[in-house]
Design a protein around this motif. Structure first.
Motif, PDB file in Angstrom:
ATOM      1  N   ILE A 237      87.106 -73.681 -37.328  1.00 34.89           N
ATOM      2  CA  ILE A 237      86.987 -75.123 -37.582  1.00 34.89           C
ATOM      3  C   ILE A 237      87.697 -75.898 -36.465  1.00 34.89           C
ATOM      4  O   ILE A 237      87.203 -76.928 -35.994  1.00 34.89           O
ATOM      5  CB  ILE A 237      87.573 -75.492 -38.970  1.00 34.89           C
ATOM      6  N   ALA A 238      88.848 -75.377 -36.035  1.00 39.06           N
ATOM      7  CA  ALA A 238      89.545 -76.025 -34.906  1.00 39.06           C
ATOM      8  C   ALA A 238      88.627 -76.014 -33.681  1.00 39.06           C
ATOM      9  O   ALA A 238      88.531 -77.012 -32.944  1.00 39.06           O
ATOM     10  CB  ALA A 238      90.859 -75.297 -34.606  1.00 39.06           C
ATOM     11  N   ALA A 239      87.922 -74.915 -33.485  1.00 39.39           N
ATOM     12  CA  ALA A 239      86.985 -74.833 -32.351  1.00 39.39           C
ATOM     13  C   ALA A 239      85.851 -75.841 -32.514  1.00 39.39           C
ATOM     14  O   ALA A 239      85.441 -76.494 -31.555  1.00 39.39           O
ATOM     15  CB  ALA A 239      86.415 -73.421 -32.250  1.00 39.39           C
ATOM     16  N   ALA A 240      85.373 -75.983 -33.753  1.00 44.73           N
ATOM     17  CA  ALA A 240      84.269 -76.927 -34.005  1.00 44.73           C
ATOM     18  C   ALA A 240      84.692 -78.356 -33.660  1.00 44.73           C
ATOM     19  O   ALA A 240      83.911 -79.131 -33.107  1.00 44.73           O
ATOM     20  CB  ALA A 240      83.825 -76.844 -35.464  1.00 44.73           C
ATOM     21  N   LYS A 241      85.953 -78.676 -33.953  1.00 43.30           N
ATOM     22  CA  LYS A 241      86.432 -80.037 -33.651  1.00 43.30           C
ATOM     23  C   LYS A 241      86.423 -80.275 -32.139  1.00 43.30           C
ATOM     24  O   LYS A 241      86.011 -81.325 -31.667  1.00 43.30           O
ATOM     25  CB  LYS A 241      87.858 -80.211 -34.165  1.00 43.30           C
ATOM     26  N   ILE A 242      86.904 -79.280 -31.407  1.00 37.67           N
ATOM     27  CA  ILE A 242      86.954 -79.414 -29.936  1.00 37.67           C
ATOM     28  C   ILE A 242      85.529 -79.523 -29.386  1.00 37.67           C
ATOM     29  O   ILE A 242      85.228 -80.378 -28.557  1.00 37.67           O
ATOM     30  CB  ILE A 242      87.682 -78.201 -29.307  1.00 37.67           C
ATOM     31  N   ALA A 243      84.652 -78.653 -29.880  1.00 32.54           N
ATOM     32  CA  ALA A 243      83.274 -78.640 -29.364  1.00 32.54           C
ATOM     33  C   ALA A 243      82.574 -79.970 -29.685  1.00 32.54           C
ATOM     34  O   ALA A 243      81.997 -80.605 -28.801  1.00 32.54           O
ATOM     35  CB  ALA A 243      82.504 -77.467 -29.969  1.00 32.54           C
ATOM     36  N   ARG A 244      82.674 -80.415 -30.945  1.00 33.60           N
ATOM     37  CA  ARG A 244      81.978 -81.635 -31.342  1.00 33.60           C
ATOM     38  C   ARG A 244      82.487 -82.838 -30.566  1.00 33.60           C
ATOM     39  O   ARG A 244      81.711 -83.710 -30.171  1.00 33.60           O
ATOM     40  CB  ARG A 244      82.129 -81.891 -32.841  1.00 33.60           C
ATOM     41  N   ALA A 245      83.836 -82.852 -30.319  1.00 32.02           N
ATOM     42  CA  ALA A 245      84.395 -83.975 -29.564  1.00 32.02           C
ATOM     43  C   ALA A 245      83.817 -84.007 -28.150  1.00 32.02           C
ATOM     44  O   ALA A 245      83.813 -85.044 -27.499  1.00 32.02           O
ATOM     45  CB  ALA A 245      85.917 -83.877 -29.507  1.00 32.02           C
ATOM     46  N   ALA A 246      83.334 -82.862 -27.687  1.00 31.76           N
ATOM     47  CA  ALA A 246      82.743 -82.810 -26.346  1.00 31.76           C
ATOM     48  C   ALA A 246      81.221 -82.963 -26.399  1.00 31.76           C
ATOM     49  O   ALA A 246      80.537 -82.738 -25.410  1.00 31.76           O
ATOM     50  CB  ALA A 246      83.109 -81.481 -25.687  1.00 31.76           C
ATOM     51  N   GLY A 247      80.688 -83.296 -27.554  1.00 35.90           N
ATOM     52  CA  GLY A 247      79.243 -83.465 -27.674  1.00 35.90           C
ATOM     53  C   GLY A 247      78.494 -82.138 -27.692  1.00 35.90           C
ATOM     54  O   GLY A 247      77.310 -82.070 -27.352  1.00 35.90           O
ATOM     55  N   CYS A 248      79.188 -81.065 -28.088  1.00 39.81           N
ATOM     56  CA  CYS A 248      78.585 -79.731 -28.051  1.00 39.81           C
ATOM     57  C   CYS A 248      78.399 -79.219 -29.478  1.00 39.81           C
ATOM     58  O   CYS A 248      79.335 -79.218 -30.275  1.00 39.81           O
ATOM     59  CB  CYS A 248      79.556 -78.831 -27.266  1.00 39.81           C
ATOM     60  N   ASP A 249      77.203 -78.779 -29.821  1.00 37.62           N
ATOM     61  CA  ASP A 249      76.969 -78.182 -31.141  1.00 37.62           C
ATOM     62  C   ASP A 249      77.681 -76.839 -31.236  1.00 37.62           C
ATOM     63  O   ASP A 249      77.933 -76.206 -30.208  1.00 37.62           O
ATOM     64  CB  ASP A 249      75.464 -77.910 -31.356  1.00 37.62           C
ATOM     65  N   MET A 250      77.983 -76.408 -32.438  1.00 39.09           N
ATOM     66  CA  MET A 250      78.594 -75.079 -32.588  1.00 39.09           C
ATOM     67  C   MET A 250      77.887 -74.333 -33.712  1.00 39.09           C
ATOM     68  O   MET A 250      77.490 -74.930 -34.713  1.00 39.09           O
ATOM     69  CB  MET A 250      80.084 -75.204 -32.896  1.00 39.09           C
TER      70      MET A 250
END
Ligand code: GLU
Length: 392
Positions: A237-250
């Motif tokens: 989930i921590a990774a999802a937050k970082i990815a989404r903040a960068a406009g990247c789907d996970m």
């Protein structure tokens, strides 16, 4: 031009459209998928099927970065270290031994499929310091441009506990953010995020799509105590937050099958974390995705409205500060009820910030005895989370 056969056309027709849209993809695999439970050695047959998928995707014009764990677990087996937790020096030594085997295996398997691999070992400071971050990014992008397959891991041999990512979920999200990837795939031993631990709760349901990481989603990831039983969901989930903040789907998907990426393309169950579409600047992405926060700044409702409308954070709108930050460090900006509104680089060290909390900017120089910036966090140094979060 490559010939399109009927079989290719049929295959393309069955590809989920949201997968087909992704061009630059980071794929992360955990140690549990790589190691054979009996021998502890590498599951090379399975890895071969993954590399088949990667080769097919590369031939299809996609750019792939692989983030692979496994150095420590392979090295500890080679060094015949006793089971149980390792001392830091032992895991550093194990990583040094295991990383060679890992890189060798990838290089051999990739070569057979016409791919060239490149090894990149990153430490936390490679993403925390902007110059090193830009340097690492340039290397990765150059490798992609040259058609190579970068294989990334943490440089565990030099990373001590204070300066390590510690898990490759977050490392892979930072890599995805760094190279502006469209999608991050976490291959795991579970096939997605469940509403409750799937092993023990009969009513547990896998979520197909997550569009917002709210407290309910965080709660599903469990706390640290249940992390293992949920396949390390907390760091995912921590990774999802970082990815989404960068406009990247996970995507969280199961790697416990052959050809795991082809399976995703063809509709295998998984959880998609959809990134919001509002564009973020490269600097905002770096602030929100790459830096460890050193403290918290809690602001009042008026300041929250000002921030949402694009203004800087002035000391007057701040209720409290906490942590151990220096000037220029990253801090979390919170609402009065504790919601994380965003992150920013603070213009004052904690000692000074504490003294100017709630004060007007014109009073700063009298209070501190020197003339600092009017803003506690300038809007150029700030990355707010999705604005529609505000007010929730
Ligand atoms: N970097 C570690 C390794 O290669 C793994 C970290 C993780 O499993 O997330 O052994």
């Amino acid at each position: 031009m490559a010939q399109t056969t009927k079989a290719d056309a049929a295959q393309k027709a069955t590809v989920r459209p949201e997968w087909a849209a992704h061009k630059r993809i980071v794929v992360k695999l955990g140690s549990a998928l790589l190691a054979c439970p009996q021998s502890g050695g590498l599951k090379t047959d399975w890895l071969g099927t993954l590399l088949d998928d990667l080769a097919a995707m590369t031939n299809d014009g996609r750019e792939i970065v692989l983030v692979s764990s496994g150095a420590i677990s392979l090295g500890r087996r080679t060094l015949k270290l006793a089971p149980g937790p390792l001392e830091l020096e032992e895991s550093q030594a194990a990583a040094a031994v295991g990383q060679i085997s890992l890189a060798h295996a990838y290089s051999e398997l990739a070569q057979k499929r016409g791919l060239t691999t490149a090894q990149i070992l990153l430490t936390l400071s490679d993403t925390e310091q902007r110059r090193r971050y830009l340097n690492a990014r340039d290397t990765l992008l150059t490798l992609l441009r040259l058609g190579a397959l970068p294989v990334v891991n943490e440089n565990d041999t030099v990373a001590t506990s204070e300066i390590r990512y510690g898990d490759n979920d977050r490392l892979s999200a930072r890599v995805a953010s760094m190279i502006d990837a469209d999608c991050l795939v976490l291959l795991s031993d579970v096939d997605g995020l469940y509403t409750a631990p799937p092993g023990s709760s009969p009513n547990a349901r896998r979520l197909g799509v997550v569009t917002e990481i709210d407290t309910a989603i965080e709660a599903m990831a469990g706390d640290a105590g249940s992390e293992l039983s949920r396949g390390g969901m907390k760091t995912k989930i921590a990774a999802a937050k970082i990815a989404r903040a960068a406009g990247c789907d996970m995507i969280i998907a199961s790697g416990k099958r052959d050809h795991p990426l082809r399976a995703i393309a063809q509709g295998a169950p998984c959880t998609w974390f959809i990134a919001p579409s509002d564009p973020v600047t490269a600097r905002q992405r770096w602030i929100s995705g790459q830096l460890e926060s050193k403290g918290d700044v809690t602001i009042d409702a008026g300041a929250e409205t000002a921030l949402v409308s694009g203004r800087s954070l002035l000391p007057a709108g701040v209720r409290s500060v906490s942590g151990n930050f220096d000037r220029g460090d990253a801090v979390i900006i919170r609402s009065l009820d504790g919601r994380e509104l965003g992150r920013g680089l603070i213009a004052y060290a904690i000692k000074d910030a504490e003294r100017i909390v709630g004060k007007r900017s014109s009073e700063i120089s009298d209070i501190l005895g020197f003339a600092g910036r009017d803003e506690l966090i300038h809007r150029d140094d700030m990355a707010l989370h999705r604005l529609h979060n505000a007010g929730k």
